[in-house]
Write an enzyme that holds these catalytic residues in place. Sequence first.
Site, short mmCIF file in Angstrom:
data_model
loop_
_atom_site.label_atom_id
_atom_site.label_comp_id
_atom_site.label_asym_id
_atom_site.label_seq_id
_atom_site.Cartn_x
_atom_site.Cartn_y
_atom_site.Cartn_z
N GLY A 1 2.34 -12.27 -14.94
CA GLY A 1 1.99 -13.23 -13.90
C GLY A 1 1.39 -14.50 -14.46
O GLY A 1 1.80 -15.01 -15.52
N ASP B 1 3.11 -24.98 -11.02
CA ASP B 1 2.73 -24.15 -12.17
C ASP B 1 1.35 -24.61 -12.64
O ASP B 1 1.19 -25.75 -13.10
CB ASP B 1 3.78 -24.37 -13.26
CG ASP B 1 3.48 -23.60 -14.53
OD1 ASP B 1 2.40 -22.98 -14.64
OD2 ASP B 1 4.34 -23.62 -15.43
N ILE B 2 0.38 -23.74 -12.54
CA ILE B 2 -1.01 -24.12 -12.85
C ILE B 2 -1.17 -24.54 -14.31
O ILE B 2 -2.06 -25.31 -14.63
CB ILE B 2 -1.98 -22.97 -12.47
CG1 ILE B 2 -3.41 -23.48 -12.29
CG2 ILE B 2 -1.91 -21.82 -13.48
CD1 ILE B 2 -4.35 -22.47 -11.64
N ASP C 1 -1.50 -14.96 -15.74
CA ASP C 1 -2.19 -14.66 -17.00
C ASP C 1 -1.23 -14.84 -18.19
O ASP C 1 -1.55 -15.54 -19.17
CB ASP C 1 -2.70 -13.21 -16.92
CG ASP C 1 -3.71 -12.84 -17.98
OD1 ASP C 1 -4.14 -13.72 -18.75
OD2 ASP C 1 -4.07 -11.64 -18.03
N SER D 1 -5.43 -12.32 -7.23
CA SER D 1 -5.22 -10.95 -6.70
C SER D 1 -4.00 -10.76 -5.80
O SER D 1 -3.73 -9.64 -5.38
CB SER D 1 -6.46 -10.41 -5.96
OG SER D 1 -7.43 -9.94 -6.87
N THR D 2 -3.28 -11.85 -5.49
CA THR D 2 -2.19 -11.70 -4.51
C THR D 2 -0.84 -11.36 -5.13
O THR D 2 0.15 -11.24 -4.42
CB THR D 2 -2.01 -12.98 -3.66
OG1 THR D 2 -1.55 -14.04 -4.50
CG2 THR D 2 -3.30 -13.37 -2.98
N GLY D 3 -0.80 -11.20 -6.47
CA GLY D 3 0.45 -10.82 -7.13
C GLY D 3 0.42 -9.33 -7.41
O GLY D 3 0.42 -8.49 -6.50
N VAL D 4 0.35 -8.99 -8.68
CA VAL D 4 0.33 -7.59 -9.12
C VAL D 4 -0.78 -6.78 -8.43
O VAL D 4 -0.60 -5.60 -8.14
CB VAL D 4 0.12 -7.54 -10.65
CG1 VAL D 4 -0.07 -6.12 -11.14
CG2 VAL D 4 1.30 -8.18 -11.37
N TYR D 5 -1.91 -7.42 -8.15
CA TYR D 5 -3.05 -6.69 -7.58
C TYR D 5 -2.92 -6.44 -6.08
O TYR D 5 -3.74 -5.72 -5.50
CB TYR D 5 -4.36 -7.39 -7.91
CG TYR D 5 -4.86 -7.14 -9.33
CD1 TYR D 5 -4.16 -6.33 -10.22
CD2 TYR D 5 -6.06 -7.69 -9.78
CE1 TYR D 5 -4.61 -6.10 -11.51
CE2 TYR D 5 -6.53 -7.45 -11.07
CZ TYR D 5 -5.80 -6.65 -11.93
OH TYR D 5 -6.27 -6.41 -13.20
N1 AR6 Z 1 1.06 -20.95 -11.79
C1 AR6 Z 1 0.47 -20.67 -10.60
N2 AR6 Z 1 0.54 -19.47 -10.01
C2 AR6 Z 1 1.24 -18.50 -10.64
C3 AR6 Z 1 1.88 -18.70 -11.88
C4 AR6 Z 1 1.77 -20.00 -12.46
N3 AR6 Z 1 2.33 -20.29 -13.64
N4 AR6 Z 1 2.51 -17.54 -12.24
C5 AR6 Z 1 2.26 -16.64 -11.25
N5 AR6 Z 1 1.51 -17.22 -10.28
P1 AR6 Z 1 -0.76 -12.36 -10.59
P2 AR6 Z 1 -3.17 -10.84 -9.79
C6 AR6 Z 1 0.99 -16.66 -9.03
O1 AR6 Z 1 0.07 -11.13 -10.49
O2 AR6 Z 1 -2.53 -10.40 -8.52
C7 AR6 Z 1 -1.71 -9.95 -14.66
O3 AR6 Z 1 -0.84 -9.13 -15.36
C8 AR6 Z 1 1.69 -15.47 -8.45
O4 AR6 Z 1 2.88 -15.85 -7.75
O5 AR6 Z 1 -0.57 -13.28 -11.74
O6 AR6 Z 1 -4.59 -11.35 -9.75
C9 AR6 Z 1 -3.14 -9.84 -15.12
O7 AR6 Z 1 -3.22 -9.59 -16.51
C10 AR6 Z 1 0.62 -14.95 -7.47
O8 AR6 Z 1 0.68 -15.70 -6.25
O9 AR6 Z 1 -2.36 -12.00 -10.57
C11 AR6 Z 1 -3.65 -8.69 -14.32
O10 AR6 Z 1 -3.31 -7.44 -14.91
C12 AR6 Z 1 -0.69 -15.32 -8.19
O11 AR6 Z 1 -0.32 -16.21 -9.26
C13 AR6 Z 1 -2.93 -8.82 -13.00
O12 AR6 Z 1 -1.73 -9.53 -13.30
C14 AR6 Z 1 -1.45 -14.14 -8.76
O13 AR6 Z 1 -0.55 -13.16 -9.23
C15 AR6 Z 1 -3.72 -9.66 -12.02
O14 AR6 Z 1 -3.08 -9.61 -10.77
#
Ligand code: AR6
Length: 177
Positions: A39, A17-18, A41, A124-128
Site C-alpha cells: 500500500g 499519490d502522496i 507504506d 487504515s482504510t486499505g489493508v486494515y
Molecule cells: N498515495 C496515497 N494513498 C495511497 C497510496 C499512495 N501512493 N498508495 C495507497 N494509498 P494501506 P492501511 C491508499 O493499505 O489500511 C501496509 O502494508 C490506499 O488506497 O496502504 O493503514 C502497511 O505496512 C488506501 O486508501 O494502509 C500495513 O501493514 C490508503 O492509502 C498496512 O498496509 C491506506 O491503505 C496498513 O494498512
Amino acid sequence: MVRIEKGGAAIEVVTGDITRLALDAIVNAANSSLLGGGGVDGAIHRAAGPELLEECRTIGGCPAGEARITFGYGLPAQRVIHTVGPVWHGGERGEDAVLAGAYRACFALALDNGLRTLAFPAISTGVYGFPKARAARIAAREALAAAAGGHFRRIVLCCFSEADAATYGRALEASAA
Ligand code: AR6
C-alpha cells in the site's frame, strides 16, 4: 477538491499519490514494525529509497495509535511521520479512538518539529479494513481540531481514488459546517 480554511490553515482533500507532495511532511500508514509493507507504506519506501528503511530500523517499531518521525530522503517531502492505524475488527475494539489517536500523534510530532504543511493518506482504510466513511469523519474532525490550534498552514487529506476523495470531502464539509 474540497478546501476549508480554519485557524490560518487550508485543509484540503486531494486525489493523488502522496509520495509526490512537496510538503514539510507526509504521513505514512505503516505497520507496527515500521519495516515497510504494501500500500502507501510500500510506495513511500520505494520513493524515499533504502535510507528510509535504515533509519526506520533504528526506531524499534511503533504501537498502533502512536507516531514516529524520520527524514524523507528521496521524497520531495522533508520528513515522514510514520503512524500505525488500527486494524478493523468490527468497531467494538476501540478502533475509532486508536485512529483518532494516530492523527493526533502525527499533529503533535509535526508541532514539535516545526512542520506546518503536511499530508495524510486515508489511514487504515486499505489493508486494515476500516470503513471509509467512518475513517473520513475521524480524519476530518482531527484535521479541523489541529487547524484550530493555529500552527498549521496546510493540511492535505490525500486520497488515492476519486471515490475516496469524494468520501473524505463530504466528511470535511460536514464536520466544518
Ligand atoms: N498515495 C496515497 N494513498 C495511497 C497510496 C499512495 N501512493 N498508495 C495507497 N494509498 P494501506 P492501511 C491508499 O493499505 O489500511 C501496509 O502494508 C490506499 O488506497 O496502504 O493503514 C502497511 O505496512 C488506501 O486508501 O494502509 C500495513 O501493514 C490508503 O492509502 C498496512 O498496509 C491506506 O491503505 C496498513 O494498512
